[in-house]
Scaffold this motif. Structure first.
Motif, PDB file in Angstrom:
ATOM      1  N   GLY A  57       0.818  -1.212   0.000  1.00 14.90           N
ATOM      2  CA  GLY A  57       0.000   0.000   0.000  1.00 14.90           C
ATOM      3  C   GLY A  57       0.846   1.254   0.000  1.00 14.90           C
ATOM      4  N   LEU A  58       0.281   2.309  -0.558  1.00 14.98           N
ATOM      5  CA  LEU A  58       1.005   3.562  -0.700  1.00 14.98           C
ATOM      6  C   LEU A  58       1.410   4.159   0.649  1.00 14.98           C
ATOM      7  N   ASP A  59       0.605   3.991   1.681  1.00  8.93           N
ATOM      8  CA  ASP A  59       0.971   4.547   2.998  1.00  8.93           C
ATOM      9  C   ASP A  59       2.276   3.931   3.501  1.00  8.93           C
ATOM     10  N   ALA A  60       2.422   2.620   3.395  1.00  5.00           N
ATOM     11  CA  ALA A  60       3.647   1.945   3.853  1.00  5.00           C
ATOM     12  C   ALA A  60       4.835   2.332   2.971  1.00  5.00           C
ATOM     13  N   ILE A  61       4.608   2.399   1.666  1.00  3.34           N
ATOM     14  CA  ILE A  61       5.675   2.795   0.742  1.00  3.34           C
ATOM     15  C   ILE A  61       6.110   4.226   1.047  1.00  3.34           C
ATOM     16  N   ALA A  62       5.145   5.100   1.308  1.00  2.00           N
ATOM     17  CA  ALA A  62       5.447   6.504   1.603  1.00  2.00           C
ATOM     18  C   ALA A  62       6.232   6.646   2.908  1.00  2.00           C
ATOM     19  N   GLU A  63       5.813   5.954   3.939  1.00  6.08           N
ATOM     20  CA  GLU A  63       6.523   6.041   5.223  1.00  6.08           C
ATOM     21  C   GLU A  63       7.986   5.640   5.056  1.00  6.08           C
ATOM     22  N   PHE A  64       8.224   4.529   4.378  1.00  4.98           N
ATOM     23  CA  PHE A  64       9.584   4.045   4.139  1.00  4.98           C
ATOM     24  C   PHE A  64      10.367   5.025   3.271  1.00  4.98           C
ATOM     25  N   THR A  65       9.773   5.454   2.165  1.00  2.00           N
ATOM     26  CA  THR A  65      10.468   6.310   1.202  1.00  2.00           C
ATOM     27  C   THR A  65      10.832   7.655   1.805  1.00  2.00           C
ATOM     28  N   ARG A  66       9.919   8.248   2.548  1.00  2.00           N
ATOM     29  CA  ARG A  66      10.198   9.565   3.149  1.00  2.00           C
ATOM     30  C   ARG A  66      11.314   9.492   4.186  1.00  2.00           C
ATOM     31  N   LYS A  67      11.514   8.317   4.740  1.00  2.00           N
ATOM     32  CA  LYS A  67      12.588   8.139   5.722  1.00  2.00           C
ATOM     33  C   LYS A  67      13.924   7.874   5.034  1.00  2.00           C
ATOM     34  N   VAL A  68      13.951   7.000   4.019  1.00  2.00           N
ATOM     35  CA  VAL A  68      15.239   6.571   3.468  1.00  2.00           C
ATOM     36  C   VAL A  68      15.724   7.368   2.257  1.00  2.00           C
ATOM     37  N   LEU A  69      14.823   7.834   1.402  1.00  2.00           N
ATOM     38  CA  LEU A  69      15.296   8.474   0.172  1.00  2.00           C
ATOM     39  C   LEU A  69      16.059   9.771   0.418  1.00  2.00           C
ATOM     40  N   PRO A  70      15.555  10.695   1.225  1.00  2.00           N
ATOM     41  CA  PRO A  70      16.321  11.933   1.440  1.00  2.00           C
ATOM     42  C   PRO A  70      17.680  11.677   2.104  1.00  2.00           C
ATOM     43  N   ALA A  71      17.808  10.587   2.841  1.00  2.00           N
ATOM     44  CA  ALA A  71      19.050  10.267   3.544  1.00  2.00           C
ATOM     45  C   ALA A  71      19.950   9.329   2.745  1.00  2.00           C
ATOM     46  N   ALA A  72      19.563   9.000   1.517  1.00  2.00           N
ATOM     47  CA  ALA A  72      20.350   8.062   0.705  1.00  2.00           C
ATOM     48  C   ALA A  72      21.787   8.553   0.589  1.00  2.00           C
ATOM     49  N   ASN A  73      22.709   7.607   0.624  1.00  2.00           N
ATOM     50  CA  ASN A  73      24.120   7.982   0.706  1.00  2.00           C
ATOM     51  C   ASN A  73      24.879   7.867  -0.610  1.00  2.00           C
ATOM     52  N   TRP A  74      24.198   7.939  -1.772  1.00  2.00           N
ATOM     53  CA  TRP A  74      24.959   7.930  -3.011  1.00  2.00           C
ATOM     54  C   TRP A  74      25.234   9.361  -3.438  1.00  2.00           C
ATOM     55  N   ASP A  75      26.450   9.594  -3.881  1.00  4.00           N
ATOM     56  CA  ASP A  75      26.845  10.925  -4.319  1.00  4.00           C
ATOM     57  C   ASP A  75      27.172  10.942  -5.803  1.00  4.00           C
ATOM     58  N   GLY A  76      27.109   9.793  -6.440  1.00  7.15           N
ATOM     59  CA  GLY A  76      27.418   9.715  -7.860  1.00  7.15           C
ATOM     60  C   GLY A  76      26.162   9.742  -8.699  1.00  7.15           C
ATOM     61  N   GLU A  77      26.268   9.153  -9.860  1.00  3.70           N
ATOM     62  CA  GLU A  77      25.170   9.119 -10.812  1.00  3.70           C
ATOM     63  C   GLU A  77      24.287   7.897 -10.570  1.00  3.70           C
ATOM     64  N   VAL A  78      22.988   8.079 -10.747  1.00  4.87           N
ATOM     65  CA  VAL A  78      22.009   7.007 -10.653  1.00  4.87           C
ATOM     66  C   VAL A  78      21.355   6.889 -12.019  1.00  4.87           C
ATOM     67  N   THR A  79      21.353   5.682 -12.597  1.00 11.52           N
ATOM     68  CA  THR A  79      20.708   5.507 -13.896  1.00 11.52           C
ATOM     69  C   THR A  79      19.741   4.328 -13.852  1.00 11.52           C
ATOM     70  N   TYR A  80      18.655   4.468 -14.589  1.00 10.68           N
ATOM     71  CA  TYR A  80      17.642   3.421 -14.738  1.00 10.68           C
ATOM     72  C   TYR A  80      17.399   3.267 -16.236  1.00 10.68           C
ATOM     73  N   GLU A  81      17.547   2.051 -16.735  1.00  5.92           N
ATOM     74  CA  GLU A  81      17.372   1.795 -18.163  1.00  5.92           C
ATOM     75  C   GLU A  81      16.351   0.683 -18.358  1.00  5.92           C
ATOM     76  N   VAL A  82      15.305   0.962 -19.113  1.00  3.20           N
ATOM     77  CA  VAL A  82      14.328  -0.064 -19.461  1.00  3.20           C
ATOM     78  C   VAL A  82      15.000  -1.001 -20.456  1.00  3.20           C
ATOM     79  N   ILE A  83      15.033  -2.298 -20.117  1.00  2.09           N
ATOM     80  CA  ILE A  83      15.666  -3.242 -21.038  1.00  2.09           C
ATOM     81  C   ILE A  83      14.670  -4.209 -21.673  1.00  2.09           C
ATOM     82  N   HIS A  84      13.490  -4.350 -21.079  1.00  2.00           N
ATOM     83  CA  HIS A  84      12.492  -5.250 -21.671  1.00  2.00           C
ATOM     84  C   HIS A  84      11.108  -4.893 -21.134  1.00  2.00           C
ATOM     85  N   VAL A  85      10.128  -4.918 -22.032  1.00  5.54           N
ATOM     86  CA  VAL A  85       8.736  -4.701 -21.647  1.00  5.54           C
ATOM     87  C   VAL A  85       7.925  -5.856 -22.211  1.00  5.54           C
TER      88      VAL A  85
END
Length: 137
Positions: A57-85
């Motif tokens: 559910g979105l409430d659980a996803i939101a609680e987790f995301t709001r806690k971890v995403l702003p504190a994420a410790n990557w300082d480099g580049e993040v890439t996402y590539e669609v490889i198959h649909v």
């Protein structure tokens, strides 16, 4: 590069919209923006993190995301590539993504699988997602 089949060629507009959805995931992760990221989910979505945490559910996803995403410790580049649909049906698709975190002297990779669904308004939303860390030998 997306692996294309004859069937997927008939879904070119949907594939373009799904690719844009994944690009928004990338942008929200790169900017550590939980609100932009959360706007991509179906209200009843299921998300399993790369470390196996199940969020229902979105409430659980939101609680987790709001806690971890702003504190994420990557300082480099993040890439996402669609490889198959793969269209399970015209309004539901399984999307395989290559996820890379690149920082000086460090690189890691994930292999998310996103099941996305097209809503009545035409938007594609993340509905059932599993992230997996790629372990290299």
């Amino acid at each position: 590069m997306i692996h294309m089949t004859t069937e997927s060629l008939s879904h070119a507009a949907d594939i373009e919209a799904i690719t844009e959805l994944v690009a928004t995931v990338e942008r929200s992760q790169r900017n550590k923006d939980p609100e932009e990221f959360l706007g991509l989910f179906h209200p009843d979505a299921v998300w399993t993190t790369a470390h196996g945490k199940v969020l229902i559910g979105l409430d659980a996803i939101a609680e987790f995301t709001r806690k971890v995403l702003p504190a994420a410790n990557w300082d480099g580049e993040v890439t996402y590539e669609v490889i198959h649909v793969f269209f399970i049906r015209p309004d539901v698709a399984a999307v395989k993504v290559r996820q890379r975190y690149l920082a000086p002297g460090e690189e890691s990779e994930g292999a998310p699988l996103y099941v996305v669904s097209r809503q009545a308004d035409g938007r594609w939303l993340l509905t059932a997602c599993q992230n997996t860390v790629v372990v290299t030998d």
